[in-house]
Design a protein around this motif. Structure first.
Motif, short mmCIF file in Angstrom:
data_model
loop_
_atom_site.label_atom_id
_atom_site.label_comp_id
_atom_site.label_asym_id
_atom_site.label_seq_id
_atom_site.Cartn_x
_atom_site.Cartn_y
_atom_site.Cartn_z
N LYS A 69 18.17 67.77 42.47
CA LYS A 69 17.69 66.97 41.67
C LYS A 69 16.03 67.12 41.68
N ALA A 70 15.53 66.70 40.63
CA ALA A 70 13.90 66.59 40.81
C ALA A 70 13.29 65.72 41.79
N ASP A 71 13.82 64.44 41.86
CA ASP A 71 13.36 63.50 42.90
C ASP A 71 13.70 63.76 44.29
N GLY A 72 14.13 65.17 44.63
CA GLY A 72 14.55 65.55 45.95
C GLY A 72 15.77 64.82 46.58
N THR A 73 16.56 64.02 45.83
CA THR A 73 17.48 63.23 46.42
C THR A 73 18.88 64.22 46.15
N LYS A 74 20.05 64.34 46.85
CA LYS A 74 21.07 65.10 46.83
C LYS A 74 21.87 64.80 45.48
N ARG A 117 13.95 64.93 34.05
CA ARG A 117 13.58 66.11 34.26
C ARG A 117 14.83 66.96 34.88
N ASP A 118 16.11 66.31 34.95
CA ASP A 118 17.33 67.03 35.30
C ASP A 118 18.28 67.03 34.05
N ILE A 119 17.92 66.23 33.16
CA ILE A 119 19.21 66.04 32.15
C ILE A 119 19.38 67.57 31.48
N GLU A 156 18.12 68.59 23.94
CA GLU A 156 16.96 69.03 24.60
C GLU A 156 15.55 68.71 23.80
N ARG A 157 15.37 69.28 22.53
CA ARG A 157 14.46 68.62 21.67
C ARG A 157 14.54 67.16 21.53
N SER A 158 15.39 66.60 21.39
CA SER A 158 15.31 65.18 21.46
C SER A 158 14.92 64.29 22.52
N THR A 159 15.37 64.84 23.70
CA THR A 159 15.02 64.04 24.93
C THR A 159 13.54 64.45 25.07
N ALA A 160 13.08 65.65 24.67
CA ALA A 160 11.51 65.77 25.01
C ALA A 160 10.58 65.03 23.86
N PRO A 204 12.10 60.48 24.79
CA PRO A 204 12.91 60.55 26.03
C PRO A 204 13.43 59.07 26.22
N GLN A 205 12.81 58.04 25.48
CA GLN A 205 13.20 56.46 25.80
C GLN A 205 14.73 56.51 25.39
N ALA A 206 15.02 57.20 24.32
CA ALA A 206 16.22 56.94 23.55
C ALA A 206 17.40 57.49 24.45
N ARG A 207 17.21 58.58 25.50
CA ARG A 207 18.21 58.95 26.41
C ARG A 207 19.33 59.45 25.64
N ALA A 208 19.33 60.33 24.63
CA ALA A 208 20.08 60.72 23.84
C ALA A 208 21.15 61.65 24.49
#
Length: 419
Positions: A225-230, A261-263, A282-286, A289-293
């Motif tokens: 994961k991007a934040d370093g957590t497992k 960053r992970d989705i 992926e385009r929608s998220t870029a 991002p606030q919509a979290r599609a």
């Protein structure tokens, strides 16, 4: 048939493999029989195992025949952990876990048609094997210098804990599994996680030595994961596939809360959507991002896949209702309880003013802050705005006779259980 190697590579599912050209040709000339093993070292599989289950599902959808191996024998031993010796579980417990794990894998595979899946248990070919037979027929083909070079083994050898002969022998057992499945079912491909690569190649070497045949292996990457957590972990522990160990609501929320960053990585690995659909997500998220599609799409797809459409509908309704987009009272008690278990919560024995309860579940730092929040119109009880600073809920406000749902603003939630 599809070019499954290209598909797996595009999805980021091949970390390492045997000769790629030979592997690609084997699949193209197929169908091939491929297996993946799952050890019952716990009463449930988890998200890391789901990567492997979905990989053999993809292979079956591409026309190949999957074997799901549940390790009734290897589960009694345990693959060497990098840090310490495993605790050996009672055989009766392992036998029970074999049945539970098998039942979790089966719904993902088809057991009909020309490439019907098959479930196998390695206890079937090890339980009657004597120690002398094992050493003469199998152990003779393994070289200790190669065995100690395996990463998990070498790390343990260089640690204070060392490694027992029992766990050291694990790779021999897994190698024997590949040999037996090659002989019994014509299995020529093994899949697993990249941390299993040493065990995968042990089977390849054994088949080459004993049968003079060339077989293949491919390993999926360990997900980070991007934040370093497992990956697959939360503050509450692992994300399990068993709904009693991780509720469908918590499972859904894990994907819904995935980091932007992970989705993209998660969708490619776990979703069965087409490339075009994934690239659109992926385009929608870029762009928004606030919509979290992408998160929402993956959460719904995987919750349906693992827990069923009805459970997915229930947790989606609960998720919406908690944030004021549905009637909390219409949620069934089990789904509501599961959803509220993920929130800051408190237990009380008698009803108290809303201001007191807001402070009790830490939605505000103090009772005076709670009163200000109410005065400013930012406090809600069961999705209804609280208009009086002295408001106190009544018994009629208790959802299913026991719950109060508190909210500050749009997204800060807490729960109070009245016992």
């Amino acid at each position: 048939m599809t070019d499954i190697v290209d598909e797996l590579q595009w999805r980021g599912l091949i970390a390492v493999s045997t000769d790629e050209d030979a592997l690609r040709k084997a699949f193209a000339d197929g169908p091939v029989t491929v297996y993946c093993g799952f050890d019952p070292t716990a009463p449930s599989l988890h998200l890391g195992n789901l990567v492997q289950i979905l990989t053999i599902r993809r292979l079956q959808l591409a026309g190949h025949r999957p074997l799901g191996l549940v390790g009734g024998a290897t589960g009694l031993i345990g693959d060497p952990k990098p840090t310490a010796e495993r605790t050996l579980n009672d055989p009766a417990v392992v036998a029970e876990w074999v049945d539970r794990v098998r039942a979790q894998i089966e719904p993902f595979l088809s057991f009909e048609g020309p490439n019907a899946a098959l479930m196998v248990n390695n206890l079937d070919w090890t339980s009657g094997l004597s120690a002398i037979e094992f050493l003469r027929d199998i152990g003779k083909h393994f070289r200790v210098n190669k065995m100690i070079a395996k990463e998990a083994v070498s790390r343990r050898l260089n640690s204070d804990q060392g490694i027992s002969y029992t766990e050291f022998s694990y790779q021999i057992l897994q190698g024997m599994d590949f040999l037996e499945l090659y002989r019994r079912h014509g299995c020529t491909v093994q899949t697993g996680g990249s941390d299993q690569w040493g065990n995968l190649t042990a089977g390849i070497d054994l088949i080459h030595r004993v049968e003079g045949a060339s077989v293949h292996a491919l390993a999926t990457p360990l997900i980070t994961k991007a934040d370093g957590t497992k990956f697959g972990k939360t503050e509450g522990g692992a994300i399990w596939l068993d709904p009693e160990m991780t509720t469908p609501y918590a499972f859904y929320q894990f994907w819904l809360n995935a980091d932007d960053r992970d989705i993209s990585t998660f969708v490619r690995i776990f979703s069965f959507r087409s490339r075009e659909e994934i690239e659109e997500l992926e385009r929608s998220t870029a762009e928004r991002p606030q919509a979290r599609a992408a998160q929402r799409a993956l959460a719904e797809e995987l919750t349906t896949l693992v827990h069923g459409a009805d459970q997915c509908a229930a947790v989606v309704a609960a998720s919406k209702a908690l944030f004021g987009q549905g009637d909390l009272a219409e949620l069934d008690e089990a789904t509501l309880a599961a959803a509220l278990s993920e929130l800051p919560r408190a237990e009380v024995t008698e009803l108290a003013p809303v201001a007191d309860l807001l402070a009790l579940v830490d939605l505000v730092p103090s009772k005076s802050a709670a009163r200000r929040t109410i005065k400013e119109g930012g406090a809600y009880l069961n999705n209804a705005k609280v208009t009086s600073e002295d408001a106190t809920p009544s018994a009629g406000d208790l959802i299913h006779g026991r719950w109060l749902v508190l909210r500050r603003g749009k997204r800060n939630l807490g729960a109070v259980e009245v016992r």
